[in-house]
Design a protein around this motif. Structure first.
Motif, short mmCIF file in Angstrom:
data_model
loop_
_atom_site.label_atom_id
_atom_site.label_comp_id
_atom_site.label_asym_id
_atom_site.label_seq_id
_atom_site.Cartn_x
_atom_site.Cartn_y
_atom_site.Cartn_z
N ALA A 139 -6.81 -2.12 1.66
CA ALA A 139 -6.67 -3.56 1.85
C ALA A 139 -5.54 -4.10 0.97
O ALA A 139 -4.77 -4.97 1.41
N LEU A 140 -5.43 -3.57 -0.23
CA LEU A 140 -4.37 -4.02 -1.13
C LEU A 140 -3.00 -3.71 -0.51
O LEU A 140 -2.11 -4.58 -0.46
N PRO B 153 -12.53 -1.26 11.45
CA PRO B 153 -13.12 -2.29 10.61
C PRO B 153 -12.02 -3.09 9.92
O PRO B 153 -10.99 -2.54 9.55
N THR B 154 -12.24 -4.40 9.78
CA THR B 154 -11.25 -5.17 9.05
C THR B 154 -11.42 -4.87 7.56
O THR B 154 -12.53 -4.63 7.08
N LEU B 155 -10.31 -4.88 6.87
CA LEU B 155 -10.35 -4.41 5.49
C LEU B 155 -10.74 -5.50 4.50
O LEU B 155 -11.15 -5.21 3.39
N HIS C 286 2.20 1.58 5.55
CA HIS C 286 1.26 0.71 6.26
C HIS C 286 0.67 1.43 7.47
O HIS C 286 -0.55 1.47 7.68
N GLU C 287 1.57 2.05 8.27
CA GLU C 287 1.13 2.73 9.49
C GLU C 287 0.14 3.86 9.17
O GLU C 287 -0.91 3.98 9.80
N TRP D 157 -0.13 -6.35 0.71
CA TRP D 157 1.23 -6.23 0.18
C TRP D 157 2.26 -6.27 1.31
O TRP D 157 3.24 -7.01 1.25
N ILE D 158 1.97 -5.55 2.40
CA ILE D 158 2.91 -5.53 3.52
C ILE D 158 2.90 -6.87 4.23
O ILE D 158 3.94 -7.40 4.60
#
Ligand code: HEC
Length: 383
Positions: free
Chosen positions: A367-368, A285-287, A344-345, A372-373
């Motif tokens: 999502a935050l 799902p997209t965040l 992130h990974e 950030w990345i």
């Protein structure tokens, strides 16, 4: 050592130079010269008809038993006695730690019992029926495990189930048939070739299980495999390509095309795995969240403090894993920034941190981190 021995003896059996005139069973059936470390070794295979049993005679069974015993001990210590973080995934299926343990143990014992009963009762009369039943049954157990346990625990339990079947084959079929062989030789009867028929059948199964089991044992270090939503498919592909690679290796003595076949099997397995994992991750799902709003580092740090430092700290409060797992700590801004791409990974892409979401990280928090990345990997913590 178990796998090494098994590969070596398989190879020996096929590479032996026939050395016997027909009918002379007391002569070696084959011989081979080997070079290893500082010397030459001469190996002779014989069925010892009418000859005394040589002493000492070295058996190969403790390699298998110690492999199984140490694996079982690790499973108990790492999965069953520790916290539920690693056994279940509450986001996928609610199970208590005890229920998850029972499911895992039940799968191992149930899979082994199905296989063993098929081998003993059905295979002597209808080998094809037996093989179909146990292959289908084991596949069903494997898929069920991926649905109710965390991906990591499911993969490990499927490996443990196959490993238990292999060790069971050694303890309950191969070694007993070797005992019969030894006693028939000791009584001067010579080896009975039919005795080893069942042993031969199950050692062929062990031969094909070897690579999938090794892959499943080490894969708990590579979340990209077990964390994919398609992980049941990934599991199936690992099993099929591991057995396929073994098959191509078995063919090398009889089929001169074995090299291209081996290369083709490896390539096809790798492409299929890559595709299955890719399809799985595009289904993530997209965040959400507005990516243009700059992220303040203090917010990032707040999320990491709440969801990660229970474990990843010089003084962890969650002691399930003892010291900071993987040596990774997030106590200072520099430590967080230095690990940005791994954060992130693990927390955004594969969602394998926190393990089985033990600290209940929300999608908004992921999502935050993602925003950030994506706003450029920070070289220094931004305030
Ligand atoms: C319940 C304890 C626990 C929590 C909470 C936790 N981790 Fe981990 N972490 C582990 C364990 C265990 C390992 C080693 C096993 C592994 O890599 O899967 C690990 C390994 C890691 C690694 C090093 C391995 C790699 O892939 O580079 C990173 C990075 C990481 N975690 C990031 C995070 C982040 C980010 C969070 C918070 C969102 C987090 N962890 C929360 C237990 C935890």
């Amino acid at each position: 050592m178990w796998v090494g021995n098994s590969l070596l003896f398989n190879w020996l059996d096929r590479i032996l130079v026939p050395a016997q005139a027909p009918g002379q069973t007391s002569k070696p059936t084959g011989t081979v010269w080997l070079l290893h470390s500082g010397g030459f070794y001469y190996v002779e295979k014989t069925l010892l008809a009418g000859e005394p049993l040589p002493r000492p005679l070295h058996w190969f069974k403790w390699q298998a038993y110690t492999t199984w015993l140490s694996g079982a001990a690790l499973l108990v210590v790492v999965y069953y006695l520790s916290d539920r973080a690693v056994m279940t995934d509450p986001g996928a299926f609610e199970l208590s730690h005890a229920q998850a343990n029972l499911a895992g143990i039940g799968a191992i014992i149930g899979g082994w019992a199905l296989y063993e009963s098929m081998q003993r009762v059905v295979a002597p009369r209808a080998p094809a029926v037996a093989a179909t039943v146990w292959v289908t049954g084991l596949a069903a157990i494997a898929i069920a495990l991926t649905q109710i346990l965390s991906g990591r625990a499911a993969f490990l339990h499927v490996g443990a189930m196959l490993g238990t079947i292999m060790a069971g084959n050694v303890a309950m079929t191969i070694v007993p048939s070797q005992r019969e062989l030894v006693s028939s030789v000791a009584e001067g009867r010579g080896a009975d070739a039919t005795v080893s028929a069942r042993a031969k059948r199950v050692s062929i199964h062990n031969n094909y299980f070897v690579f999938p089991v090794i892959a499943l044992m080490v894969i708990s270090h590579y979340p990209v495999f077990y964390a994919s939503p398609n992980n049941w498919l990934v599991l199936f592909l690992i099993g099929a390509s591991g057995a396929g690679v073994r098959h191509a290796m078995n063919l090398r003595f009889t089929n001169r095309w074995w090299k291209p076949m081996l290369a083709g099997t490896i390539a096809a397995g790798a492409i299929a795995l890559f595709t299955a994992i890719r399809l799985g991750s595009s289904a993530e799902p997209t965040l959400g969240g507005d990516s243009s709003v700059p992220v303040v580092f203090a917010d990032v740090r707040h999320v990491i403090d709440r969801r990660c430092t229970a474990c990843h700290s010089g003084q962890p409060s969650d002691l399930t894993f003892g010291a900071a797992p993987g040596g990774v700590t997030f106590d200072t801004p520099e430590q967080i920034v230095a690990r940005a791409s791994r954060i992130h990974e693990r927390a955004v892409v594969t969602r394998t941190m926190p393990p089985a979401n033990k600290t209940k990280m929300t999608d908004a928090e992921r999502a935050l981190l993602s925003r950030w990345i994506s706003q450029g990997p920070p070289l220094r913590p931004r305030q």
